[in-house]
Design an enzyme around this catalytic site. Structure first.
Site, short mmCIF file in Angstrom:
data_model
loop_
_atom_site.label_atom_id
_atom_site.label_comp_id
_atom_site.label_asym_id
_atom_site.label_seq_id
_atom_site.Cartn_x
_atom_site.Cartn_y
_atom_site.Cartn_z
CE LYS A 94 -36.45 0.45 -16.32
NZ LYS A 94 -36.74 0.75 -14.90
CE1 TYR A 134 -32.44 -1.43 -12.82
CE2 TYR A 134 -33.75 -3.33 -13.44
CZ TYR A 134 -33.45 -1.98 -13.55
OH TYR A 134 -34.19 -1.18 -14.41
CG ASN A 197 -38.94 3.82 -14.29
OD1 ASN A 197 -38.70 2.76 -14.86
ND2 ASN A 197 -38.16 4.33 -13.36
CG HIS A 200 -31.42 1.06 -17.30
ND1 HIS A 200 -31.19 1.20 -15.95
CD2 HIS A 200 -30.21 0.96 -17.89
CE1 HIS A 200 -29.88 1.17 -15.74
NE2 HIS A 200 -29.25 1.03 -16.90
CD GLU A 211 -26.12 0.01 -16.48
OE1 GLU A 211 -26.58 0.04 -15.32
OE2 GLU A 211 -26.41 0.87 -17.34
P1 IDP Z 1 -33.01 4.84 -12.43
O1 IDP Z 1 -33.70 3.81 -13.30
O2 IDP Z 1 -33.61 6.20 -12.64
O3 IDP Z 1 -31.52 4.81 -12.56
P2 IDP Z 1 -32.65 3.49 -9.89
O4 IDP Z 1 -32.67 4.13 -8.54
O5 IDP Z 1 -31.35 2.99 -10.41
O6 IDP Z 1 -33.35 4.49 -10.90
O7 IDP Z 1 -33.68 2.28 -9.83
C1 IDP Z 1 -33.73 1.33 -10.85
C2 IDP Z 1 -35.17 1.02 -11.16
O8 IDP Z 1 -35.75 0.44 -9.99
C3 IDP Z 1 -36.05 2.22 -11.45
O9 IDP Z 1 -35.96 2.65 -12.78
C4 IDP Z 1 -37.40 1.69 -11.11
O10 IDP Z 1 -37.89 0.89 -12.17
C5 IDP Z 1 -37.11 0.81 -9.93
N1 IDP Z 1 -37.34 1.50 -8.67
C6 IDP Z 1 -36.57 2.48 -8.13
N2 IDP Z 1 -37.09 2.91 -6.98
C7 IDP Z 1 -38.20 2.17 -6.78
C8 IDP Z 1 -39.17 2.14 -5.74
O11 IDP Z 1 -39.11 2.89 -4.76
N3 IDP Z 1 -40.18 1.26 -5.88
C9 IDP Z 1 -40.28 0.41 -6.95
N4 IDP Z 1 -39.40 0.42 -7.93
C10 IDP Z 1 -38.36 1.28 -7.86
MG MG Z 2 -30.09 3.39 -12.02
#
Ligand code: IDP
Ligand code: MG
Length: 236
Positions: A94, A134, A197, A200, A211
């Protein structure tokens, strides 16, 4: 069909064909063409390959002429089976990971594991595109901010291939919240908060397929045999 026997047979056929190709390129290439036609309808049980593997005391010409066709058929079938076995997953660094100079560190972790890179590009997604990526999170309160963020700068989009790459890719990445990611994982080692984080990874076979199709055209995905494969995979 017993996979282990099949793999050994395919390996023997492959190494045979490699030796044969050094002997007589012309004959082998004809053999491949014929085998390609034969392979279309070739679905039966494999006959024993011992005669291929133990034929070193036979004349080279005889080997290339008489065995190139069946050996090539095995090889082609092996490639098809291999391709069918190999999973692909979509991985993206990202904008935060790109801006922090973490591209090489992240790619290195997938490479060192033994996974194979089959597509890569650097793009700045539009917000609409980020929204599509997303879409499963569209009801979450952070969805809008997340899409703004993903479209805020360059993203490294990649497809990685290998046995178990979808599940193990997620292990390499670590938990969504870096505070909960284990040390040794990408997010555990390189990130602190969930909103940044850095990476992805597809979370399952269906998501991976969708995807990859969203981010890449079919012609952007490469098919090649890595020289490492015979050392990365094997059954003893
Ligand atoms: P993942 O990336 O580990 O698959 P997902 O639940 O699919 O996690 O969420 C997608 C992305 O959304 C996460 O990588 C993160 O960047 C963001 N995200 C997930 N949960 C939160 C949150 O509680 N607050 C802010 N951003 C979040
Ligand atoms: Mg995800």
């Amino acid at each position: 069909m017993n996979t282990q026997i099949y793999r050994s047979a395919s390996r023997a056929a492959r190494s045979f064909l490699y030796s044969a190709s050094k002997i007589n390129k012309h004959v082998v290439s004809e053999g491949r063409t014929a085998a390609a036609a034969a392979a279309i309808s070739f679905k039966g049980t494999l006959p024993p390959l011992a005669s291929f593997a133990n034929s070193s005391n036979t004349s080279n010409k005889w080997i290339a002429g008489a065995l190139a066709v069946p050996a090539a058929a095995y090889m082609l079938q092996d490639q098809e089976a291999h391709a069918a076995q190999m999973e692909r997953t979509f991985i993206a660094i990202k904008p935060d990971g790109v801006q922090r100079g973490l591209i090489s560190d992240i790619i290195q972790r997938f490479e060192r594991k033994g996974f194979k890179l089959v597509a890569i590009k650097l793009i700045v997604p539009t917000k609409a595109f980020a929204g599509k990526h997303y879409q499963d999170l569209k009801d979450r309160p952070f969805y809008n901010g997340l899409c703004n963020f993903l479209s805020s700068g360059p993203v490294i989009a990649m497809v990685w291939e290998g046995e178990g790459v979808i599940t193990y890719g997620r292990k390499l990445i670590g938990a969504t919240d870096p505070q909960k990611s284990e040390p040794g994982t990408i997010r555990g080692d390189l990130a602190i908060v969930v909103g940044r984080n850095i990476i992805h990874g597809s979370d399952g076979p269906e998501t991976a397929k969708n995807e990859i199709n969203l981010w890449f055209k079919p012609e952007e995905l490469t098919n090649y045999t890595s020289n490492q494969e015979k050392w990365t995979y094997g059954v003893n």
